[in-house]
Design an enzyme around this catalytic site. Structure first.
Site, PDB file in Angstrom:
ATOM      1  N   VAL A   1       0.860  -1.188   0.000  1.00  0.00           N
ATOM      2  CA  VAL A   1       0.000   0.000   0.000  1.00  0.00           C
ATOM      3  C   VAL A   1       0.895   1.235   0.000  1.00  0.00           C
ATOM      4  O   VAL A   1       1.810   1.346   0.820  1.00  0.00           O
ATOM      5  CB  VAL A   1      -0.926   0.023   1.248  1.00  0.00           C
ATOM      6  CG1 VAL A   1      -1.698   1.335   1.323  1.00  0.00           C
ATOM      7  CG2 VAL A   1      -1.887  -1.168   1.210  1.00  0.00           C
TER       8      VAL A   1
ATOM      9  N   GLY B   1       4.171   4.139   3.230  1.00  0.00           N
ATOM     10  CA  GLY B   1       3.834   2.885   2.564  1.00  0.00           C
ATOM     11  C   GLY B   1       3.944   1.734   3.533  1.00  0.00           C
ATOM     12  O   GLY B   1       4.474   1.895   4.637  1.00  0.00           O
ATOM     13  N   LYS B   2       3.453   0.612   3.175  1.00  0.00           N
ATOM     14  CA  LYS B   2       3.634  -0.599   3.981  1.00  0.00           C
ATOM     15  C   LYS B   2       3.296  -1.788   3.110  1.00  0.00           C
ATOM     16  O   LYS B   2       2.495  -1.686   2.171  1.00  0.00           O
ATOM     17  CB  LYS B   2       2.703  -0.589   5.189  1.00  0.00           C
ATOM     18  CG  LYS B   2       3.195  -1.443   6.333  1.00  0.00           C
ATOM     19  CD  LYS B   2       4.185  -0.660   7.195  1.00  0.00           C
ATOM     20  CE  LYS B   2       4.736  -1.475   8.325  1.00  0.00           C
ATOM     21  NZ  LYS B   2       5.522  -0.663   9.254  1.00  0.00           N
ATOM     22  N   GLY B   3       3.912  -2.935   3.435  1.00  0.00           N
ATOM     23  CA  GLY B   3       3.615  -4.145   2.680  1.00  0.00           C
ATOM     24  C   GLY B   3       3.501  -5.327   3.604  1.00  0.00           C
ATOM     25  O   GLY B   3       3.837  -5.243   4.788  1.00  0.00           O
TER      26      GLY B   3
END
Ligand code: NAD
Length: 425
Positions: free
Chosen positions: A69, A114-116
């Site tokens: 994201v 962001g992050k995943g």
């Protein structure tokens, strides 16, 4: 009954992203910003879901679901970790990505959020399976990543090795070594000195500033630290070095208590050898679950989210709660702590030392010139102190608590940039 109430009544867990949006809305309501603009910066800019086939050691292949994201790229490339955990969901990744936007804005570093994550259980996977999963995840999302676009880092169950695999996969596709595509790398691959200590050190810098503001002397204060991992052990050590008596420490295996203060330097050595804190001779054992209610001046929850809740917030005795972990206080518990006069240093400020040194790592990689640990810590100290003072100023001017003030500072910084850049429509 609203949908939200109906979901609560059937005991469906409240969405974490909804929790972040609540925090956003509360802060936004104190700012004079057009509704459309708030809508623009509140929601993730792009959420990607990938289905990843991975060859397992027994020759079969399994499908995994991965997420990335990018909540915001308004102030710079998206920045945020990658989590490997069975419970990873899009909702959680969106929440974590959004916190990253506000965290980077609070410390005023030129990144978005962001992050995943990948839904998997790394404890049941071999090193080879984890490597293939990491490389496939990177390859499938390769168009998103890049030093100018989106820069991953470690999070729960990912580490320096995971970052090395991502960096290598990205570099193979680019046909050149690109170290700055990830942070939290091993030192020999372009990592930064001081990165491991950064979050815990940052926590203690904010505690020191809070003590000054509240007129408390470190040498007369006691502290309890929940969690003795990367963040908790370093926070406990630096509190100890600051002269604070650290009387309570816990990890997932148990708690330690010494009214005269635990020798944290010794405990760090003990934990490195035994892989947990239980059995340390310099303290008595106690029920670690009770650490949140210890009779101390400073409480540092540095383990997990959702620890201080509406059910137990009234039992917190500390004057200062320094959120080393992400989201250790639920939004419903916040007003209870405020009512009790607890000074909460919010996660997006308190634990921002980690992403700050990630920013330093990215800068050093791009220059190809590396700083000493001393240089890194001096720069970290400056950024964390300024950020604390910026947030405190807004809190005092608007008579709001620090979490609201931190979100106000962050939202305003993102809006200021949007206003200058304009909407390309
Ligand atoms: P870690 O895995 O190194 O350590 C976690 C610690 O918490 C371990 O000591 C574990 O035993 C303990 N723990 C787990 N459950 C517990 C429980 N129920 N009671 C007491 N202790 C318990 O993780 P970390 O990197 O130190 O991260 C801790 C928190 O800080 C997480 O919320 C993470 O998202 C957040 N955070 C970490 C960083 C970073 O740079 N590592 C940066 C920002 C935020």
């Amino acid at each position: 009954m609203t949908l939200h109430e109906r979901l609560k009544s059937v005991d469906v867990p409240v969405s974490t992203f909804e929790n972040v949006m609540k925090q956003f809305d509360q802060a936004a309501s104190k700012l004079n910003i057009a509704r459309e603009l708030l809508e623009f910066i509140k929601y993730p800019r792009r959420s990607t879901i990938v289905k990843l086939p991975v060859q397992m050691d027994d020759g079969s292949f399994r499908m995994f679901t991965g997420y990335r994201v990018q909540h915001s790229i308004v102030r710079g490339p998206a920045k945020g970790g990658i989590r490997f955990h069975p419970d990873v969901t899009l909702d959680e990744v969106q929440a974590l990505a959004s916190w990253m936007t506000w965290k980077c804005a609070v410390v005023n570093i030129p990144f978005g959020g962001g992050k995943g994550g990948v839904a998997c259980d790394p404890s049941k996977m071999s090193r080879g399976e984890l490597e293939r999963l990491t490389r496939r995840y990177t390859a499938d999302l390769i168009d998103l990543f890049g030093p100018e676009r989106d820069i991953p880092a470690p999070d729960v169950n990912t580490n320096e090795q995971t970052m090395a695999w991502i960096m290598d996969t990205f570099s193979m596709h680019e046909r050149t070594t690109v170290t700055s595509v990830v942070t939290g790398k091993p030192l020999v691959l372009g990592g930064s000195a001081g990165r491991r200590e950064a979050t815990g050190v940052g926590v203690v810098i904010t505690v020191r500033e809070a003590l000054k503001h509240l007129g408390l002397e470190a040498s007369r204060c006691t502290a309890a630290v929940q969690g003795f991992g990367n963040v908790g052990s370093v926070a406990a050590l630096y509190l100890h070095r600051l002269g604070v008596k650290v009387t309570h420490i816990s990890d997932v295996y148990g708690g330690l208590y010494n009214p005269g203060g635990i020798d944290v330097e010794e405990l760090v050595k003990y934990a490195a050898k035994h892989k947990n804190i239980v059995g340390f001779a310099g303290a008595n054992a106690f029920d670690g679950d009770q650490i949140l209610f210890a009779d101390v001046d400073i409480l540092v929850p540095a383990a997990l989210e959702n620890q201080i809740t509406v059910e137990n917030a009234s039992r917190v005795k500390a004057k200062i709660v320094a959120e080393g972990a992400n989201g250790p206080v639920t939004p419903d518990a916040d007003p209870i702590l405020v009512e009790k006069g607890v000074f909460v240093i919010p996660d997006i400020l308190c634990n921002a030392g980690g992403v700050t040194v990630s920013y330093f790592e990215w800068v050093q990689d791009r220059m190809g010139y590396f700083w000493s640990e001393e240089d890194v810590l001096v720069r970290l100290e400056k950024i964390m102190t300024y950020a604390f003072q910026d947030v405190l100023k807004v809190a005092l001017e608007n008579k709001v608590h620090l979490r609201l003030a931190a979100f106000m500072v962050a939202i305003q910084r993102v809006v200021d940039v949007v206003m200058l850049r304009g909407i390309y429509a």
